[in-house]
Write a protein that holds these residues in place. Structure first.
Motif, PDB file in Angstrom:
ATOM      1  N   GLY A 100       0.841  -1.191   0.000  1.00  0.00           N
ATOM      2  CA  GLY A 100       0.000   0.000   0.000  1.00  0.00           C
ATOM      3  C   GLY A 100       0.873   1.237   0.000  1.00  0.00           C
ATOM      4  N   TYR A 101       0.294   2.356  -0.414  1.00  0.00           N
ATOM      5  CA  TYR A 101       1.048   3.609  -0.474  1.00  0.00           C
ATOM      6  C   TYR A 101       0.098   4.729  -0.071  1.00  0.00           C
ATOM      7  CZ  TYR A 101       4.716   6.755  -2.257  1.00  0.00           C
ATOM      8  OH  TYR A 101       5.731   7.686  -2.370  1.00  0.00           O
ATOM      9  N   LEU A 102       0.369   5.374   1.051  1.00  0.00           N
ATOM     10  CA  LEU A 102      -0.486   6.452   1.540  1.00  0.00           C
ATOM     11  C   LEU A 102       0.345   7.702   1.817  1.00  0.00           C
ATOM     12  CD1 LEU A 102      -2.706   4.616   4.205  1.00  0.00           C
ATOM     13  CD2 LEU A 102      -3.435   5.362   1.925  1.00  0.00           C
ATOM     14  N   LEU A 103      -0.269   8.863   1.615  1.00  0.00           N
ATOM     15  CA  LEU A 103       0.371  10.112   2.004  1.00  0.00           C
ATOM     16  C   LEU A 103       0.029  10.394   3.464  1.00  0.00           C
ATOM     17  CD1 LEU A 103      -0.398  12.255  -1.164  1.00  0.00           C
ATOM     18  CD2 LEU A 103       1.724  11.063  -0.601  1.00  0.00           C
ATOM     19  N   LYS A 104       0.936  11.089   4.152  1.00  0.00           N
ATOM     20  CA  LYS A 104       0.700  11.375   5.574  1.00  0.00           C
ATOM     21  C   LYS A 104      -0.501  12.301   5.780  1.00  0.00           C
ATOM     22  CE  LYS A 104       5.330  10.407   7.275  1.00  0.00           C
ATOM     23  NZ  LYS A 104       6.604  10.912   7.807  1.00  0.00           N
ATOM     24  N   SER A 105      -0.928  12.942   4.702  1.00  0.00           N
ATOM     25  CA  SER A 105      -2.098  13.822   4.791  1.00  0.00           C
ATOM     26  C   SER A 105      -3.406  13.043   4.668  1.00  0.00           C
ATOM     27  CB  SER A 105      -2.039  14.877   3.676  1.00  0.00           C
ATOM     28  OG  SER A 105      -1.955  14.234   2.402  1.00  0.00           O
ATOM     29  N   THR A 106      -3.329  11.734   4.519  1.00  0.00           N
ATOM     30  CA  THR A 106      -4.530  10.911   4.351  1.00  0.00           C
ATOM     31  C   THR A 106      -5.416  10.973   5.595  1.00  0.00           C
ATOM     32  OG1 THR A 106      -5.280   8.755   3.564  1.00  0.00           O
ATOM     33  CG2 THR A 106      -3.642   8.730   5.278  1.00  0.00           C
ATOM     34  N   HIS A 124      -3.567  -1.564  -1.482  1.00  0.00           N
ATOM     35  CA  HIS A 124      -4.329  -0.326  -1.331  1.00  0.00           C
ATOM     36  C   HIS A 124      -3.463   0.829  -1.813  1.00  0.00           C
ATOM     37  CE1 HIS A 124      -7.486   2.316   0.337  1.00  0.00           C
ATOM     38  NE2 HIS A 124      -6.469   3.173   0.417  1.00  0.00           N
ATOM     39  N   ILE A 125      -3.796   1.327  -3.001  1.00  0.00           N
ATOM     40  CA  ILE A 125      -3.102   2.488  -3.559  1.00  0.00           C
ATOM     41  C   ILE A 125      -4.185   3.463  -4.020  1.00  0.00           C
ATOM     42  CG2 ILE A 125      -1.523   3.312  -5.350  1.00  0.00           C
ATOM     43  CD1 ILE A 125      -0.217   0.524  -5.265  1.00  0.00           C
ATOM     44  N   PRO A 126      -4.262   4.664  -3.442  1.00  0.00           N
ATOM     45  CA  PRO A 126      -5.302   5.625  -3.820  1.00  0.00           C
ATOM     46  C   PRO A 126      -5.289   5.897  -5.330  1.00  0.00           C
ATOM     47  CG  PRO A 126      -4.090   6.395  -1.906  1.00  0.00           C
ATOM     48  CD  PRO A 126      -3.351   5.199  -2.428  1.00  0.00           C
ATOM     49  N   PRO A 127      -6.462   6.190  -5.925  1.00  0.00           N
ATOM     50  CA  PRO A 127      -6.576   6.360  -7.377  1.00  0.00           C
ATOM     51  C   PRO A 127      -5.550   7.312  -7.989  1.00  0.00           C
ATOM     52  CG  PRO A 127      -8.742   6.367  -6.381  1.00  0.00           C
ATOM     53  CD  PRO A 127      -7.762   6.313  -5.253  1.00  0.00           C
ATOM     54  N   ARG A 128      -5.323   8.466  -7.351  1.00  0.00           N
ATOM     55  CA  ARG A 128      -4.374   9.439  -7.923  1.00  0.00           C
ATOM     56  C   ARG A 128      -2.952   8.867  -7.946  1.00  0.00           C
ATOM     57  NH1 ARG A 128      -3.182  15.174  -5.051  1.00  0.00           N
ATOM     58  NH2 ARG A 128      -2.276  13.741  -3.534  1.00  0.00           N
TER      59      ARG A 128
END
Length: 205
Positions: A100-106, A124-128
């Motif tokens: 998975g890859y998330l930004l800390k602003s999630t 889990h990788i957000p669409p953008r």
């Protein structure tokens, strides 16, 4: 219960994530680490289900930690949690085994959704982020020699200077430069240098 290890070199981030996740039903933070080396020791000893891993850390960065985790065949699944969404960072993290890859602003909600999905064996990788990853994967990868030359281009070296430094002919350098421009889908050296920095292919640090 999903057992989580938090890995980040900033104490405030570790404390904040621990406090947030420990209050959620079904989640338990079993520890935190400030370095990749420490993270690997805890992962080997306690076998957490999931690791939230920062990319930019001193000594051993997130990518190197992922690679070592894979080499040691540790079962812990990993979500990269970072401030960075450069194409090359995303690509390297997924190539190294991130689930998975998330930004800390999630949002807290998305983070919990991601943790649950990854724990169940899904990605889990957000669409953008997924869109940028797809674009990066569609481009041909630069060879080790091309990366070496691109780094010199970013520093402003001419073909002649690059040839002298690498002990290859100016004509060979020109061929490599043309290949780099084609792979990066840019028109000239300046655009290639800018793109390389923006996408995180070459780091200025």
């Amino acid at each position: 219960m999903i057992r989580i290890l938090i890995v980040d070199d900033h104490p405030v981030v570790r404390a904040g994530l621990t406090s947030m996740l420990d209050t959620q039903p079904g989640l338990e933070v079993i520890g935190s680490a400030s370095t990749g080396v420490e993270a690997l020791e805890i992962a080997a000893r306690h076998k957490p289900d999931l690791m939230l891993l920062d990319l930019r850390m001193p000594a051993m960065n997130g990518i190197e930690t992922l690679q070592e985790l894979k080499k040691q065949k540790l079962p812990t699944r990993v979500i990269v949690l970072t401030n960075f969404e450069m194409d090359e960072d995303i690509y390297r993290a997924v190539q190294a085994g991130a689930h998975g890859y998330l930004l800390k602003s999630t949002t807290q909600e998305e983070m919990i959704t991601a943790i649950q999905a990854v724990n169940q064996g899904r990605r889990h990788i957000p669409p953008r982020i997924a869109e940028r990853l797809a674009e990066r994967m569609s481009r041909s990868s630069l060879t080790a020699r091309e990366l070496e030359i691109l780094e010199m281009m970013v520093k402003g070296l001419t073909n002649k200077q690059i040839g002298s430094a690498l002990l290859i002919s100016e004509n060979t350098v020109r061929n490599h430069v043309n290949s780099i421009l084609e792979k990066l889908e840019v028109q000239d050296r300046t655009e290639a240098a800018t793109t390389a920095i923006q996408q995180g292919i070459i780091s200025l640090t």
